[in-house]
Design a protein around this motif. Structure first.
Motif, mmCIF file in Angstrom:
data_model
loop_
_atom_site.group_PDB
_atom_site.id
_atom_site.type_symbol
_atom_site.label_atom_id
_atom_site.label_comp_id
_atom_site.label_asym_id
_atom_site.label_seq_id
_atom_site.Cartn_x
_atom_site.Cartn_y
_atom_site.Cartn_z
ATOM 1 N N GLU A 7 0.838 -1.208 0.000
ATOM 2 C CA GLU A 7 0.000 0.000 0.000
ATOM 3 C C GLU A 7 0.866 1.250 0.000
ATOM 4 O O GLU A 7 1.983 1.237 0.512
ATOM 5 C CB GLU A 7 -0.871 0.017 1.268
ATOM 6 C CG GLU A 7 -1.912 -1.081 1.296
ATOM 7 C CD GLU A 7 -2.601 -1.165 2.656
ATOM 8 O OE1 GLU A 7 -2.744 -0.125 3.325
ATOM 9 O OE2 GLU A 7 -2.957 -2.286 3.042
ATOM 10 N N GLU A 8 0.304 2.332 -0.521
ATOM 11 C CA GLU A 8 1.016 3.615 -0.532
ATOM 12 C C GLU A 8 1.286 4.083 0.894
ATOM 13 O O GLU A 8 0.498 3.817 1.795
ATOM 14 C CB GLU A 8 0.150 4.675 -1.224
ATOM 15 C CG GLU A 8 0.369 4.712 -2.728
ATOM 16 C CD GLU A 8 -0.433 5.825 -3.377
ATOM 17 O OE1 GLU A 8 -0.413 6.950 -2.869
ATOM 18 O OE2 GLU A 8 -1.100 5.526 -4.388
ATOM 19 N N ASN A 9 2.385 4.793 1.080
ATOM 20 C CA ASN A 9 2.770 5.403 2.364
ATOM 21 C C ASN A 9 3.104 4.394 3.466
ATOM 22 O O ASN A 9 3.166 4.748 4.627
ATOM 23 C CB ASN A 9 1.674 6.361 2.885
ATOM 24 C CG ASN A 9 1.472 7.506 1.923
ATOM 25 O OD1 ASN A 9 2.443 8.009 1.347
ATOM 26 N ND2 ASN A 9 0.227 7.895 1.707
ATOM 27 N N ARG A 10 3.298 3.139 3.078
ATOM 28 C CA ARG A 10 3.697 2.163 4.100
ATOM 29 C C ARG A 10 5.065 1.545 3.761
ATOM 30 O O ARG A 10 5.476 0.524 4.342
ATOM 31 C CB ARG A 10 2.634 1.068 4.245
ATOM 32 C CG ARG A 10 1.327 1.632 4.799
ATOM 33 C CD ARG A 10 0.327 0.562 5.125
ATOM 34 N NE ARG A 10 0.769 -0.303 6.211
ATOM 35 C CZ ARG A 10 0.167 -1.447 6.542
ATOM 36 N NH1 ARG A 10 -0.900 -1.836 5.880
ATOM 37 N NH2 ARG A 10 0.616 -2.190 7.534
ATOM 38 N N GLY A 11 5.775 2.197 2.828
ATOM 39 C CA GLY A 11 7.056 1.655 2.346
ATOM 40 C C GLY A 11 8.106 1.542 3.438
ATOM 41 O O GLY A 11 8.823 0.540 3.524
#
Ligand SMILES: Cc1cc2nc3c(=O)[nH]c(=O)nc-3n(C[C@H](O)[C@H](O)[C@H](O)COP(=O)(O)OP(=O)(O)OC[C@H]3O[C@@H](n4cnc5c(N)ncnc54)[C@H](O)[C@@H]3O)c2cc1C
Length: 322
Positions: A7-11
């Protein structure tokens, strides 16, 4: 063309799952090399004949394993290796519980414990592997320095472990920042509370070995709490003072957790020895735990002094003075 993984922003969060796993694995490399260095040193010490015994009991030369200083080195190698292995096993069990325990609160506690352990498994076990493999060379004397024995190769192989997947200072920054200051030292103090419960078990035993370990474990745990308070309270107000002691803090925490695990192993080994199970093995476990307490865990108060009172002299010199 790029693909979104997860998911985005969970890198960053995903990256730390990978990093924790890599750091844990490098800690295990340190333990494995240390074990091999120990086995090789024991084998050499039983074979190499040099000098008469100091007690004059025999007039001829003996295998060097009879000399007290060789035993001191072998015990140091053995105690560090067994203790770090126990710490890594306990961290792995916490990781399993963090993922598979049915109770969400127990999962959360185990996750916090595991995350606190990762910089210790990586940092402390690889720093100890430098010392253990160096002692392995020393046990071999001149032959250790000569490449044919292989002792020097272990030393060299261990040397990378404190560097890759984040140097020891990077592990220590993680321990200070994310693992201690961020929660005001709560996870660290929770571990200290668990150690106190082991102390109570040691206190209920009448053996001299349990008493000797209890004395050192209690002092080290009290010392650790003082340092945790210093780190948690001062990391914003005096970051240079705290980070001047970040690696010593990691080494203190690792020293304590390893001493704690060996104390737990002593409790189990005493019971099993009394029951007649594998008595020689269990007796060696007890002796190894006591050795660790009396020769390694007892360094904790000195490390506390360096961290809490010695930060000024770390940063005292102006850059031009170097
Ligand atoms: C044999 C080998 C194999 C490697 N394999 C891989 C690989 O497969 N993949 C990969 O990505 N990388 C790999 N690396 C790179 C390795 O991860 C880095 O060398 C390591 O993380 C250290 O970084 P650096 O060399 O840039 O040292 P630097 O970051 O320059 O560190 C130099 C010194 O400064 C200290 N320092 C730096 N920053 C701080 C700070 N914030 N606080 C306190 N002290 C600090 C360090 O502790 C160290 O003592 C490998 C390296 C080697 C030698």
């Amino acid at each position: 063309m790029g693909y979104l993984v997860g998911e985005e922003n969970r890198g960053l969060e995903y990256m730390f799952i990978m990093m924790n796993s890599a750091r844990y694995a490098v800690g295990m490399q340190g333990i494995a090399i240390a074990e091999r260095a120990y086995q090789k040193a024991v084998s050499f010490a039983k074979d190499r004949v040099q000098s008469r015994p100091v007690d004059g009991s025999i007039k001829s030369s003996l295998p060097i394993i009879h000399h007290p200083d060789i035993k001191r080195m072998l015990m140091t190698m053995r105690a560090y290796t067994e203790g770090c292995r126990a710490m890594a096993a306990v961290a792995a069990a916490a990781y399993d519980a963090a993922h598979h325990h049915p109770d969400a609160e127990v999962q959360r506690q185990n996750q916090a414990f595991y995350e606190f352990m990762v910089p210790l498994v990586k940092g402390y076990s690889t720093e100890m592997s430098q010392e253990v493999t160096s002692l392995g060379v020393q046990v071999h004397g001149g032959m250790g320095f000569i490449e044919e024995t292989g002792a020097a190769q272990y030393y060299r192989d261990a040397r990378i472990l404190t560097i890759y997947e984040g140097t020891t200072a990077i592990q220590a920054n993680d321990l200070v920042g994310r693992k201690t200051a961020r929660d005001g030292g709560q996870t660290a103090k929770g571990i200290a509370a668990q150690i106190e419960r082991t102390e109570a078990e040691l206190a209920s035993r009448d053996s001299l070995d349990a008493r000797a370990v209890l004395k050192r474990l209690k002092l080290a745990r009290e010392t650790f709490i003082e340092v945790v308070e210093f780190v948690a309270c001062q990391s914003k107000a005096s970051p240079n003072a705290v980070f001047a002691g970040s690696v010593p803090y990691l080494m203190l925490a690792g020293n304590l957790v390893v001493g704690w695990q060996l104390a737990r192993s002593l409790l189990v080994a005493e019971d099993l020895a009394k029951a007649g199970t594998d008595v020689a093995f269990m007796t060696a476990k007890v002796a190894t735990a006591r050795f660790y307490a009396e020769h390694i865990l007892n360094k904790a108060p000195g490390i506390r002094d360096s961290i809490v009172e010695g930060a000024g002299s770390v940063t005292a010199l102006a850059l031009e003075a170097f």
